[in-house]
Enzyme design. Sequence first.
Site, PDB file in Angstrom:
ATOM      1  N   GLY A 131      -2.124  -4.122  13.614  1.00 55.94           N
ATOM      2  CA  GLY A 131      -0.949  -3.796  12.811  1.00 55.94           C
ATOM      3  C   GLY A 131      -0.140  -2.661  13.414  1.00 55.94           C
ATOM      4  O   GLY A 131      -0.489  -2.098  14.453  1.00 55.94           O
ATOM      5  N   ARG A 132       0.936  -2.323  12.751  1.00 57.77           N
ATOM      6  CA  ARG A 132       1.826  -1.262  13.252  1.00 57.77           C
ATOM      7  C   ARG A 132       1.202   0.102  12.960  1.00 57.77           C
ATOM      8  O   ARG A 132       1.070   0.503  11.805  1.00 57.77           O
ATOM      9  CB  ARG A 132       3.194  -1.372  12.582  1.00 57.77           C
ATOM     10  CG  ARG A 132       4.214  -0.360  13.105  1.00 57.77           C
ATOM     11  CD  ARG A 132       5.575  -0.651  12.486  1.00 57.77           C
ATOM     12  NE  ARG A 132       6.597   0.224  13.016  1.00 57.77           N
ATOM     13  CZ  ARG A 132       7.124   1.259  12.355  1.00 57.77           C
ATOM     14  NH1 ARG A 132       6.703   1.539  11.125  1.00 57.77           N
ATOM     15  NH2 ARG A 132       8.056   2.005  12.897  1.00 57.77           N
ATOM     16  N   ARG A 171      -3.460  -6.364  -2.805  1.00 59.95           N
ATOM     17  CA  ARG A 171      -3.470  -7.203  -1.616  1.00 59.95           C
ATOM     18  C   ARG A 171      -4.084  -8.572  -1.923  1.00 59.95           C
ATOM     19  O   ARG A 171      -4.826  -8.742  -2.894  1.00 59.95           O
ATOM     20  CB  ARG A 171      -4.251  -6.530  -0.492  1.00 59.95           C
ATOM     21  CG  ARG A 171      -5.681  -6.192  -0.874  1.00 59.95           C
ATOM     22  CD  ARG A 171      -6.339  -5.252   0.135  1.00 59.95           C
ATOM     23  NE  ARG A 171      -7.698  -4.914  -0.276  1.00 59.95           N
ATOM     24  CZ  ARG A 171      -8.017  -3.927  -1.110  1.00 59.95           C
ATOM     25  NH1 ARG A 171      -7.056  -3.161  -1.614  1.00 59.95           N
ATOM     26  NH2 ARG A 171      -9.269  -3.696  -1.428  1.00 59.95           N
ATOM     27  N   HIS A 220       2.229  12.184  -0.790  1.00 60.68           N
ATOM     28  CA  HIS A 220       1.734  13.550  -0.595  1.00 60.68           C
ATOM     29  C   HIS A 220       2.824  14.541  -1.030  1.00 60.68           C
ATOM     30  O   HIS A 220       3.720  14.864  -0.246  1.00 60.68           O
ATOM     31  CB  HIS A 220       1.390  13.811   0.878  1.00 60.68           C
ATOM     32  CG  HIS A 220       0.197  13.060   1.374  1.00 60.68           C
ATOM     33  ND1 HIS A 220      -1.079  13.341   0.955  1.00 60.68           N
ATOM     34  CD2 HIS A 220       0.088  12.043   2.269  1.00 60.68           C
ATOM     35  CE1 HIS A 220      -1.933  12.540   1.576  1.00 60.68           C
ATOM     36  NE2 HIS A 220      -1.256  11.736   2.366  1.00 60.68           N
ATOM     37  N   HIS A 254     -20.626  11.611   4.260  1.00 57.61           N
ATOM     38  CA  HIS A 254     -21.091  12.646   5.180  1.00 57.61           C
ATOM     39  C   HIS A 254     -20.968  14.047   4.587  1.00 57.61           C
ATOM     40  O   HIS A 254     -21.546  14.994   5.115  1.00 57.61           O
ATOM     41  CB  HIS A 254     -20.346  12.568   6.513  1.00 57.61           C
ATOM     42  CG  HIS A 254     -18.865  12.782   6.413  1.00 57.61           C
ATOM     43  ND1 HIS A 254     -18.000  11.830   5.915  1.00 57.61           N
ATOM     44  CD2 HIS A 254     -18.093  13.840   6.747  1.00 57.61           C
ATOM     45  CE1 HIS A 254     -16.764  12.289   5.967  1.00 57.61           C
ATOM     46  NE2 HIS A 254     -16.785  13.511   6.463  1.00 57.61           N
ATOM     47  N   SER A 286       0.854  -1.186   0.000  1.00 64.00           N
ATOM     48  CA  SER A 286       0.000   0.000   0.000  1.00 64.00           C
ATOM     49  C   SER A 286       0.886   1.230   0.000  1.00 64.00           C
ATOM     50  O   SER A 286       1.861   1.297   0.759  1.00 64.00           O
ATOM     51  CB  SER A 286      -0.903   0.009   1.241  1.00 64.00           C
ATOM     52  OG  SER A 286      -1.748   1.137   1.240  1.00 64.00           O
ATOM     53  N   HIS A 338      -2.736   7.307  -4.350  1.00 67.27           N
ATOM     54  CA  HIS A 338      -2.805   6.109  -3.521  1.00 67.27           C
ATOM     55  C   HIS A 338      -2.840   4.895  -4.441  1.00 67.27           C
ATOM     56  O   HIS A 338      -3.475   4.929  -5.498  1.00 67.27           O
ATOM     57  CB  HIS A 338      -4.072   6.148  -2.654  1.00 67.27           C
ATOM     58  CG  HIS A 338      -4.521   4.804  -2.174  1.00 67.27           C
ATOM     59  ND1 HIS A 338      -5.551   4.100  -2.775  1.00 67.27           N
ATOM     60  CD2 HIS A 338      -4.075   4.027  -1.162  1.00 67.27           C
ATOM     61  CE1 HIS A 338      -5.723   2.961  -2.136  1.00 67.27           C
ATOM     62  NE2 HIS A 338      -4.853   2.878  -1.158  1.00 67.27           N
ATOM     63  N   HIS A 353      -6.399   7.827 -15.919  1.00 68.72           N
ATOM     64  CA  HIS A 353      -7.469   6.878 -16.202  1.00 68.72           C
ATOM     65  C   HIS A 353      -7.148   6.003 -17.417  1.00 68.72           C
ATOM     66  O   HIS A 353      -7.508   4.816 -17.434  1.00 68.72           O
ATOM     67  CB  HIS A 353      -8.787   7.626 -16.408  1.00 68.72           C
ATOM     68  CG  HIS A 353      -9.426   8.048 -15.119  1.00 68.72           C
ATOM     69  ND1 HIS A 353     -10.291   7.245 -14.428  1.00 68.72           N
ATOM     70  CD2 HIS A 353      -9.295   9.189 -14.394  1.00 68.72           C
ATOM     71  CE1 HIS A 353     -10.694   7.869 -13.334  1.00 68.72           C
ATOM     72  NE2 HIS A 353     -10.100   9.048 -13.287  1.00 68.72           N
ATOM     73  N   ASN A 405      -2.886   0.354  -3.970  1.00 69.48           N
ATOM     74  CA  ASN A 405      -2.863  -0.776  -3.058  1.00 69.48           C
ATOM     75  C   ASN A 405      -3.150  -2.050  -3.845  1.00 69.48           C
ATOM     76  O   ASN A 405      -4.026  -2.065  -4.710  1.00 69.48           O
ATOM     77  CB  ASN A 405      -3.929  -0.588  -1.963  1.00 69.48           C
ATOM     78  CG  ASN A 405      -4.091  -1.822  -1.095  1.00 69.48           C
ATOM     79  OD1 ASN A 405      -4.964  -2.644  -1.338  1.00 69.48           O
ATOM     80  ND2 ASN A 405      -3.252  -1.935  -0.092  1.00 69.48           N
TER      81      ASN A 405
END
Length: 298
Positions: free
Chosen positions: A257-258, A108, A94, A173, A90, A104, A143, A106
Site C-alpha cells: 500500500g501507499r 473494513r 492527534h 512488551h 481508517s 482511532h 463507551h 476503522n
Amino acid sequence: MDIEPVHRYLLDLQQRIVAALEALDGHAFRTDRWDRAEGGGGLSRVVEDGGLFERGGVNFSRVQGTALPASASAARPQLAGRRYDAMGVSLVLHPRNPYCPTVHMNVRCFVAAQAGAAPIWWFGGGMDLTPYYGFEEDARHFHATCRRALEPFGAERHARYKRWCDEYFFLRHRAEARGVGGIFFDDLAAPDFETCFALTRSVGDHFLAAYQPIAERRRSLAYGERERAFQCYRRGRYVEFNLVYDRGTLFGLQSGGRTESILMSLPPLAAWRYDWKPAPGSPEEKLYTEFLKPRDWV
C-alpha cells in the site's frame, strides 16, 4: 454477493466524517488520490497543523492482489496466498492539546477468492480512545456510544467487542494498555452478509457522536510544557503499538500500500525517555492507575 454497496458506503462515510472534522478544526483537509500497480488505490484526506489537530487523517483504500498477506489471514490460515479484494476507511486524529485525546476508528471488508467455490468474506473494525490526561466523563461517553452502536445486534455483543478491544490494543512488551479502549471486532462473517454490513455501518456512523463532544469539551483547556512533554511520551506508546502489533498497519505495508497513507497514523511528534516513572499522586500517574486498566465504563 455484491460488495459495491460497501464501496459506496465507505466513500460516503469518509466524506461525512471529513466534512464534520473540517468544521471542527477550521482548516481544510488535503486530498490525495493514489493508485496501486497490482490493483486498486485510495483516497487520503489529511490535515496537519490545524486549529485542533496537529495531525489527522481519514483514509479510504480498496486494494486487490493475488496473494492475501499473512496479517489478513491470521485467523483463516487456509486462505493465505489467495486472491483478495480489501477495502476500508481508517482514521487517526492527534489533537495538539494534551487534554484532548487521540482517537482511532476503522471499518473494513475483505473478500478472498477460492478456486471452484464461493468467495470467502468478512468484516472488521472498531474505535478506541487514547487520552493523555483521563476524564471519567469522556471515557463513559465514548463507551456508551460504542454500546449504542452495537445494541441492535445483540445485548451480549458490546461486552464481547469491548473485551476484544482491551485485549487487542495492549502493548505486550510493556504489559500496558494503549488507552481506555472502545470496541474491536474482526473476521465477522455470521449470520449473513447484510447483518454484518449493517453492524459495520453502525460502528462507522456512530464515530462522530462518540468523539466530537469530547474534542469540543477539551480543546480549549490551558496546558503547559509539562503536559505537552507527557503527551509526547505517551505518543511514543502509540507509535510502538502501530509499528509492532497493529494488523491494519502490517497489512498495508505487506500488501504494498501507499506508505505515506499507512503511516499517517503516527503522531508528528513523539518522545521516549529512559525508565521514566510518573510522580506519585500526579495527574500523570492517575492515567496509569485509573485509566489504563480495563474497567466497565458503562
